[in-house]
Design a protein around this motif. Sequence first.
Motif, PDB file in Angstrom:
ATOM      1  N   GLY A 192      13.436 -11.477  44.164  1.00  0.00           N
ATOM      2  CA  GLY A 192      12.383 -10.730  44.784  1.00  0.00           C
ATOM      3  C   GLY A 192      11.700 -11.592  45.800  1.00  0.00           C
ATOM      4  O   GLY A 192      11.342 -10.893  46.830  1.00  0.00           O
ATOM      5  N   HIS A 193      11.321 -12.803  45.620  1.00  0.00           N
ATOM      6  CA  HIS A 193      10.805 -13.453  46.736  1.00  0.00           C
ATOM      7  C   HIS A 193      11.494 -13.350  47.848  1.00  0.00           C
ATOM      8  O   HIS A 193      11.129 -13.646  48.980  1.00  0.00           O
ATOM      9  CB  HIS A 193      10.428 -14.941  46.034  1.00  0.00           C
ATOM     10  CG  HIS A 193       9.441 -15.053  45.156  1.00  0.00           C
ATOM     11  ND1 HIS A 193       8.137 -14.553  45.234  1.00  0.00           N
ATOM     12  CD2 HIS A 193       9.474 -15.417  43.656  1.00  0.00           C
ATOM     13  CE1 HIS A 193       7.550 -14.600  44.026  1.00  0.00           C
ATOM     14  NE2 HIS A 193       8.465 -15.484  43.192  1.00  0.00           N
ATOM     15  N   LYS A 195      13.658 -10.961  48.970  1.00  0.00           N
ATOM     16  CA  LYS A 195      13.618  -9.803  49.385  1.00  0.00           C
ATOM     17  C   LYS A 195      12.264  -9.663  50.311  1.00  0.00           C
ATOM     18  O   LYS A 195      12.179  -9.029  51.543  1.00  0.00           O
ATOM     19  CB  LYS A 195      13.555  -8.627  48.397  1.00  0.00           C
ATOM     20  CG  LYS A 195      15.078  -8.649  47.640  1.00  0.00           C
ATOM     21  CD  LYS A 195      15.071  -7.473  46.525  1.00  0.00           C
ATOM     22  CE  LYS A 195      16.339  -7.564  45.855  1.00  0.00           C
ATOM     23  NZ  LYS A 195      16.442  -6.807  44.624  1.00  0.00           N
ATOM     24  N   ASN A 196      11.246 -10.354  49.599  1.00  0.00           N
ATOM     25  CA  ASN A 196       9.861 -10.107  50.357  1.00  0.00           C
ATOM     26  C   ASN A 196       9.840 -11.081  51.725  1.00  0.00           C
ATOM     27  O   ASN A 196       9.146 -10.720  52.772  1.00  0.00           O
ATOM     28  CB  ASN A 196       8.861 -10.722  49.290  1.00  0.00           C
ATOM     29  CG  ASN A 196       8.232  -9.762  48.374  1.00  0.00           C
ATOM     30  OD1 ASN A 196       8.601  -8.593  48.353  1.00  0.00           O
ATOM     31  ND2 ASN A 196       7.871 -10.564  47.196  1.00  0.00           N
ATOM     32  N   LYS A 200      10.145 -11.112  57.240  1.00  0.00           N
ATOM     33  CA  LYS A 200       9.376 -12.108  57.852  1.00  0.00           C
ATOM     34  C   LYS A 200      10.135 -12.980  58.547  1.00  0.00           C
ATOM     35  O   LYS A 200      10.187 -13.606  59.747  1.00  0.00           O
ATOM     36  CB  LYS A 200       8.360 -12.529  56.961  1.00  0.00           C
ATOM     37  CG  LYS A 200       7.391 -11.681  56.332  1.00  0.00           C
ATOM     38  CD  LYS A 200       6.770 -12.293  55.073  1.00  0.00           C
ATOM     39  CE  LYS A 200       5.905 -11.255  54.344  1.00  0.00           C
ATOM     40  NZ  LYS A 200       5.468 -11.843  53.037  1.00  0.00           N
ATOM     41  N   ASP A 261       5.103 -16.739  56.037  1.00  0.00           N
ATOM     42  CA  ASP A 261       5.058 -15.366  56.784  1.00  0.00           C
ATOM     43  C   ASP A 261       5.474 -15.871  58.087  1.00  0.00           C
ATOM     44  O   ASP A 261       5.875 -17.034  58.593  1.00  0.00           O
ATOM     45  CB  ASP A 261       3.540 -14.991  56.904  1.00  0.00           C
ATOM     46  CG  ASP A 261       2.643 -16.287  57.574  1.00  0.00           C
ATOM     47  OD1 ASP A 261       2.759 -16.782  58.117  1.00  0.00           O
ATOM     48  OD2 ASP A 261       1.536 -16.379  56.777  1.00  0.00           O
TER      49      ASP A 261
END
Length: 441
Positions: A192-193, A195-196, A200, A261
């Motif tokens: 999941g991390h 994918k996030n 970015k 980010d």
Amino acid sequence: MWTLGVFLLAIATCCHGLYSSSDDVVELTGSNFHDTVVNSDELWLVEFYAPWCGHCQRLVPEWKKAASNLKGIVNVGALDADQHKSVGGSYGIRGFPTIKIFGFDKTSPKDYNGGRDGESITDAAMKALREMVQERKSGGKKKSSGGSGDSRGSGGGGGSDDVVTLTDSNFRELVLNSQETWLVEFYAPWCGHCKNLAPKWASAATEIKDKTGGSIKLGALDATVHQQTAQQYGIRGYPSIKIFRQGHKNEDPIDYDGPRDTSGIVDRAMEYYDENIEPPTVDELVDQSVFDEKCTGHMCIISFLPDLMDSGKDGRNAYLELLAKLGDNFKKQKWGWGWAPALVQDKLEKALGVGGFGYPAMVAINTRKGVYALHRGAFSVEGLNPFLNLLTYGRSSGNTYPIRDGKLPEVEKQEPWDGEEAPPIEEEDIDLSDFKWDDEL
């Protein structure tokens, strides 16, 4: 309680897989899983099992039955997750047996939670097949990883063309043997991390490419597939980002510990870009071509140094060393740096208002904006730094003037300084023997 048959099966399979090549169940391994399942355009049902697991052993006949029912329609496979731990770990397998359905989007398989009998498994497979056909009909975007082993659609770059897909086979050539600095993300498709981070990472790759001209590169490696490289660098969690610095490829890479980010990634990359920028050369203005090279399209810093008769060779070299040091300190500004001896380029000096303040003198010229700024302080690091610092913010200390008529005089062609002292002045011998000192003037 185990039946005698199950007990005997456990004994027979304690050191072997539960399926054989004669079954309709496809035997999957760490080496063939990606190419066989993830890169496939077909539907796959995959059982992750352990040979010692009693529930797995009881599922064997039903799993074989489902495979026979679905033969030629849906692929049914089984992977010994106890032996091929890396594959099981990449999909978060915690218990046995675990069944997953790899449908249209192979990077996000669905868990099967239905009945553990052949009929229920067959029905679930046919339902998943219809759903897969609907996704194709509706024009859904497939995220399977393609032949190179890249599954960036769910992590590791977000599908950006500016994120380089890295593999076990190309990692050395692209990263370790290159002259560029690399930021490499090690990811897992199910994470999941990851994918996030993907969008970015992709936008950072594009911005960094634009700012550095491609001298800083961002890559992504699926650590669940390309395990050799991931193990070489001790990857334990996802996403892990490592920095392979230019000129330091034989050393251990640096762990990236900055913000996850776009702006944080870009800022860190630019730090490494700045440290590898070649310092500018400080060249003598011997003709117009040198001036054009230094000043066309960007800011340039031009210094007018004292005549060689006044400073001597050592004094001039000291000034040039000072300018080289300042050029290095401000190299990321990409200014052009040049110099000329006092009064040699007198037309240029007059146009820039240099003559009235003595030598050495420094002028910042922006030919694009048609302005120049004149430094009137001490010609030293301490005296020049404030002037140059203000220029980095597009300002000056107030001594800014427009270039008259928007154009400067041509630089006159000169012989470059040979690095030697000025030639001695030849004194002319004057015969004063006939001069009468007592004559009235």
